[in-house]
Design a protein around this motif. Structure first.
Motif, PDB file in Angstrom:
ATOM      1  N   ASN A   1       0.817  -1.212   0.000  1.00 39.20           N
ATOM      2  CA  ASN A   1       0.000   0.000   0.000  1.00 39.20           C
ATOM      3  C   ASN A   1       0.857   1.271   0.000  1.00 39.20           C
ATOM      4  O   ASN A   1       0.387   2.332  -0.389  1.00 39.20           O
ATOM      5  N   TYR A   2       2.106   1.153   0.462  1.00 36.56           N
ATOM      6  CA  TYR A   2       2.998   2.302   0.507  1.00 36.56           C
ATOM      7  C   TYR A   2       3.699   2.561  -0.818  1.00 36.56           C
ATOM      8  O   TYR A   2       4.347   3.582  -0.984  1.00 36.56           O
ATOM      9  N   ALA A   3       3.611   1.639  -1.755  1.00 41.77           N
ATOM     10  CA  ALA A   3       4.384   1.741  -2.989  1.00 41.77           C
ATOM     11  C   ALA A   3       4.072   3.011  -3.770  1.00 41.77           C
ATOM     12  O   ALA A   3       4.968   3.631  -4.337  1.00 41.77           O
ATOM     13  N   SER A   4       2.818   3.429  -3.785  1.00 39.68           N
ATOM     14  CA  SER A   4       2.474   4.642  -4.533  1.00 39.68           C
ATOM     15  C   SER A   4       3.095   5.887  -3.914  1.00 39.68           C
ATOM     16  O   SER A   4       3.336   6.861  -4.610  1.00 39.68           O
ATOM     17  N   ASN A   5       3.370   5.858  -2.638  1.00 41.58           N
ATOM     18  CA  ASN A   5       4.020   6.980  -1.965  1.00 41.58           C
ATOM     19  C   ASN A   5       5.526   6.786  -1.855  1.00 41.58           C
ATOM     20  O   ASN A   5       6.269   7.755  -1.745  1.00 41.58           O
ATOM     21  N   LEU A   6       5.958   5.547  -1.881  1.00 42.54           N
ATOM     22  CA  LEU A   6       7.373   5.244  -1.698  1.00 42.54           C
ATOM     23  C   LEU A   6       8.181   5.528  -2.959  1.00 42.54           C
ATOM     24  O   LEU A   6       9.272   6.095  -2.881  1.00 42.54           O
ATOM     25  N   TYR A   7       7.673   5.179  -4.118  1.00 42.82           N
ATOM     26  CA  TYR A   7       8.438   5.344  -5.343  1.00 42.82           C
ATOM     27  C   TYR A   7       8.739   6.791  -5.699  1.00 42.82           C
ATOM     28  O   TYR A   7       9.874   7.095  -6.083  1.00 42.82           O
ATOM     29  N   PRO A   8       7.791   7.728  -5.583  1.00 43.51           N
ATOM     30  CA  PRO A   8       8.182   9.128  -5.846  1.00 43.51           C
ATOM     31  C   PRO A   8       9.241   9.631  -4.861  1.00 43.51           C
ATOM     32  O   PRO A   8      10.156  10.364  -5.250  1.00 43.51           O
ATOM     33  N   ALA A   9       9.134   9.223  -3.606  1.00 42.27           N
ATOM     34  CA  ALA A   9      10.134   9.632  -2.621  1.00 42.27           C
ATOM     35  C   ALA A   9      11.499   9.042  -2.958  1.00 42.27           C
ATOM     36  O   ALA A   9      12.526   9.720  -2.829  1.00 42.27           O
ATOM     37  N   LEU A  10      11.528   7.792  -3.412  1.00 47.11           N
ATOM     38  CA  LEU A  10      12.795   7.174  -3.788  1.00 47.11           C
ATOM     39  C   LEU A  10      13.405   7.852  -5.005  1.00 47.11           C
ATOM     40  O   LEU A  10      14.624   8.035  -5.077  1.00 47.11           O
ATOM     41  N   ILE A  11      12.569   8.235  -5.950  1.00 43.45           N
ATOM     42  CA  ILE A  11      13.079   8.933  -7.132  1.00 43.45           C
ATOM     43  C   ILE A  11      13.682  10.275  -6.736  1.00 43.45           C
ATOM     44  O   ILE A  11      14.763  10.647  -7.211  1.00 43.45           O
ATOM     45  N   ILE A  12      13.012  10.989  -5.857  1.00 35.50           N
ATOM     46  CA  ILE A  12      13.539  12.280  -5.400  1.00 35.50           C
ATOM     47  C   ILE A  12      14.835  12.080  -4.620  1.00 35.50           C
ATOM     48  O   ILE A  12      15.790  12.852  -4.783  1.00 35.50           O
ATOM     49  N   MET A  13      14.894  11.045  -3.803  1.00 37.49           N
ATOM     50  CA  MET A  13      16.131  10.763  -3.078  1.00 37.49           C
ATOM     51  C   MET A  13      17.260  10.430  -4.047  1.00 37.49           C
ATOM     52  O   MET A  13      18.403  10.849  -3.850  1.00 37.49           O
ATOM     53  N   TYR A  14      16.933   9.693  -5.080  1.00 36.33           N
ATOM     54  CA  TYR A  14      17.938   9.330  -6.069  1.00 36.33           C
ATOM     55  C   TYR A  14      18.430  10.560  -6.825  1.00 36.33           C
ATOM     56  O   TYR A  14      19.630  10.706  -7.078  1.00 36.33           O
TER      57      TYR A  14
END
Length: 158
Positions: free
Chosen positions: A39-52
């Motif tokens: 359920n967190y994937a939709s919020n986790l991936y944009p955050a990971l992209i920004i971190m990257y």
């Protein structure tokens, strides 16, 4: 100036950069592939992209700081190249801060789902840390410009 005084700072830059690069290469891929709750994937991936994306200005700022230390070792600390390095460090700090401001709503959504209000405060730490670095670099740039002006005036009077 002795090179031993800047060796410690160069080592500190390396110790600041190596874990971030290792995390960017291995850790983020692991975190993206092994999320705890789908359920967190939709919020986790944009955050990971920004971190990257934020790794790029971070490493650029570390490189500019290393370049600044090399200029200090070569007794060229009071030059326009040093001013340019400080300007680049300032912009890198502002970019990192802006990226993490964009990431903050995603952190809020994860904190809302997980009922963890402290996560929002932890998400603000990179924003304020990079802003402090950007402001410090701007102040140093201004002081260095004034020192270069005073040095050039002294060179003309002699």
């Amino acid at each position: 100036m002795k090179q031993s005084s800047t060796i410690f700072l160069k080592l500190a830059l390396f110790l600041m950069g190596a874990p971030i690069l290792a995390l960017a290469i291995y850790g983020i891929f692991y975190l993206a592939g092994n999320s705890v709750d789908p359920n967190y994937a939709s919020n986790l991936y944009p955050a990971l992209i920004i971190m990257y994306i934020s790794v790029i200005p971070y490493c650029t700022a570390l490189y500019q700081a290393f370049r600044l230390l090399m200029l200090i070792d070569n007794n060229e600390g009071f030059s326009n190249v040093s001013v340019e390095a400080l300007i680049k460090i300032k912009y890198c700090g502002l970019i990192i801060s802006g990226l993490y401001v964009v990431m903050l709503p995603f952190v809020y959504l994860v904190a809302e789902k997980d009922d963890a209000p402290g996560l929002i405060i932890i998400g603000m730490i990179p924003i304020f840390a990079s802003l402090v670095i950007a402001v410090f670099a701007a102040v140093l740039k201004r002081l260095l410009n004034e020192a270069i002006d005073i040095k050039s005036e002294n060179d003309y009077t002699v």
